[in-house]
Design a protein around this motif. Structure first.
Motif, PDB file in Angstrom:
ATOM      1  N   LEU A  30       0.831  -1.208   0.000  1.00  6.19           N
ATOM      2  CA  LEU A  30       0.000   0.000   0.000  1.00  6.19           C
ATOM      3  C   LEU A  30       0.863   1.254   0.000  1.00  6.19           C
ATOM      4  O   LEU A  30       0.534   2.244  -0.664  1.00  6.19           O
ATOM      5  CB  LEU A  30      -0.933  -0.010   1.209  1.00  6.19           C
ATOM      6  CG  LEU A  30      -2.040  -1.070   1.202  1.00  6.19           C
ATOM      7  CD1 LEU A  30      -2.807  -1.042   2.519  1.00  6.19           C
ATOM      8  CD2 LEU A  30      -2.995  -0.849   0.029  1.00  6.19           C
ATOM      9  N   LEU A  35      -2.289   3.652  -5.254  1.00 13.30           N
ATOM     10  CA  LEU A  35      -2.791   3.103  -3.999  1.00 13.30           C
ATOM     11  C   LEU A  35      -4.052   2.267  -4.191  1.00 13.30           C
ATOM     12  O   LEU A  35      -4.159   1.152  -3.666  1.00 13.30           O
ATOM     13  CB  LEU A  35      -3.039   4.247  -3.014  1.00 13.30           C
ATOM     14  CG  LEU A  35      -3.590   3.869  -1.638  1.00 13.30           C
ATOM     15  CD1 LEU A  35      -2.714   2.830  -0.955  1.00 13.30           C
ATOM     16  CD2 LEU A  35      -3.694   5.124  -0.766  1.00 13.30           C
ATOM     17  N   ALA A  40      -4.677  -1.778  -3.576  1.00 16.19           N
ATOM     18  CA  ALA A  40      -5.718  -2.285  -2.686  1.00 16.19           C
ATOM     19  C   ALA A  40      -6.566  -3.345  -3.384  1.00 16.19           C
ATOM     20  O   ALA A  40      -6.890  -4.392  -2.813  1.00 16.19           O
ATOM     21  CB  ALA A  40      -6.596  -1.138  -2.192  1.00 16.19           C
ATOM     22  N   ALA A  76      -6.679   1.284   2.491  1.00 14.73           N
ATOM     23  CA  ALA A  76      -6.346   2.318   1.512  1.00 14.73           C
ATOM     24  C   ALA A  76      -7.024   3.633   1.866  1.00 14.73           C
ATOM     25  O   ALA A  76      -6.419   4.714   1.764  1.00 14.73           O
ATOM     26  CB  ALA A  76      -6.768   1.859   0.111  1.00 14.73           C
TER      27      ALA A  76
END
Length: 218
Positions: A15, A171, A175, A192
């Motif tokens: 992440l 990001l 996720a 996230a």
């Protein structure tokens, strides 16, 4: 709750890698978009008709088209015109256009808010239009527009989540990838969201603080 903490700890490195890409997209969009925004704002205020009309079209298309459409256009549409860009560069290009379009309106409002007495004072001193813009109007206008531009930067950071649609490993994409590997999408998406909030909320508070400070000294 225990499973979320375990998933968060195990997925945090991926992440954070995605968060770095999101920050790169935001920084690239702002770096390229803000100078274009200033140029578009000045062009809209120009007395040259064709320059003014071109700037209006550029701004209105950039504001009227959703960022997702611009992303798809940059990644899938430009190759039809013989321009092939990597996914990250395509995303930065699209986000730069969005930044330039919205930023132009913020900057134009800031420039228009500069008191007329400042311009009249420059005329009384014999300064030409270019020097008046360069040394008086533009610096003060940008200062007035700064809080709005900071708020938009937060929105742009959040809009980088759309780049997953063109295979950019930001990001949100990370996720989704984590969720597809362990089938616990809720944990991955909440993690996230927490990382987005960890950046967005303090930055929003900072922009509010800057605006209040500027209003206090106005």
């Amino acid at each position: 709750m225990t499973s979320f903490i375990e998933d968060f700890g195990s997925s945090l490195p991926r992440l954070l890698d995605g968060l770095q890409v999101s920050a790169l997209l935001t920084g690239g969009g702002l770096t390229l978009g803000l100078p274009l925004a200033l140029a578009a704002a000045l062009a809209q205020m120009s007395s040259v008709r064709w320059l003014q009309a071109g700037a209006v079209v550029f701004v209105e298309v950039g504001r009227g088209a959703p960022a997702l459409v611009l992303l798809q256009l940059a990644y899938f549409g430009l190759p039809n015109a013989g321009i092939v860009l990597p996914a990250v560069l395509s995303a930065i290009t699209a986000l730069s256009w969005t930044t330039a379009a919205y930023g132009a309106e913020y900057i134009r409002s800031g420039l228009a808010a500069v008191p007329n007495r400042e311009i009249e004072g420059c005329q009384a001193l014999g300064m030409n239009r270019r020097d008046t813009l360069r040394f008086v109007v533009v610096p003060q206008g940008l200062r007035i527009a700064l809080p709005s531009l900071m708020g938009f930067a937060v929105m742009l950071f959040q809009a980088t989540s759309l780049a997953y649609s063109v295979a950019v490993p930001e990001l949100m994409s990370q996720a989704y990838s984590i969720g597809s590997s362990n089938f616990r999408y809720l944990n991955a998406l909440v993690a996230a969201g927490l990382l987005y909030a960890a950046i967005s909320i303090p930055t929003t508070w900072l922009s509010i603080g800057v605006e209040r400070r500027m209003n206090r000294h106005a």
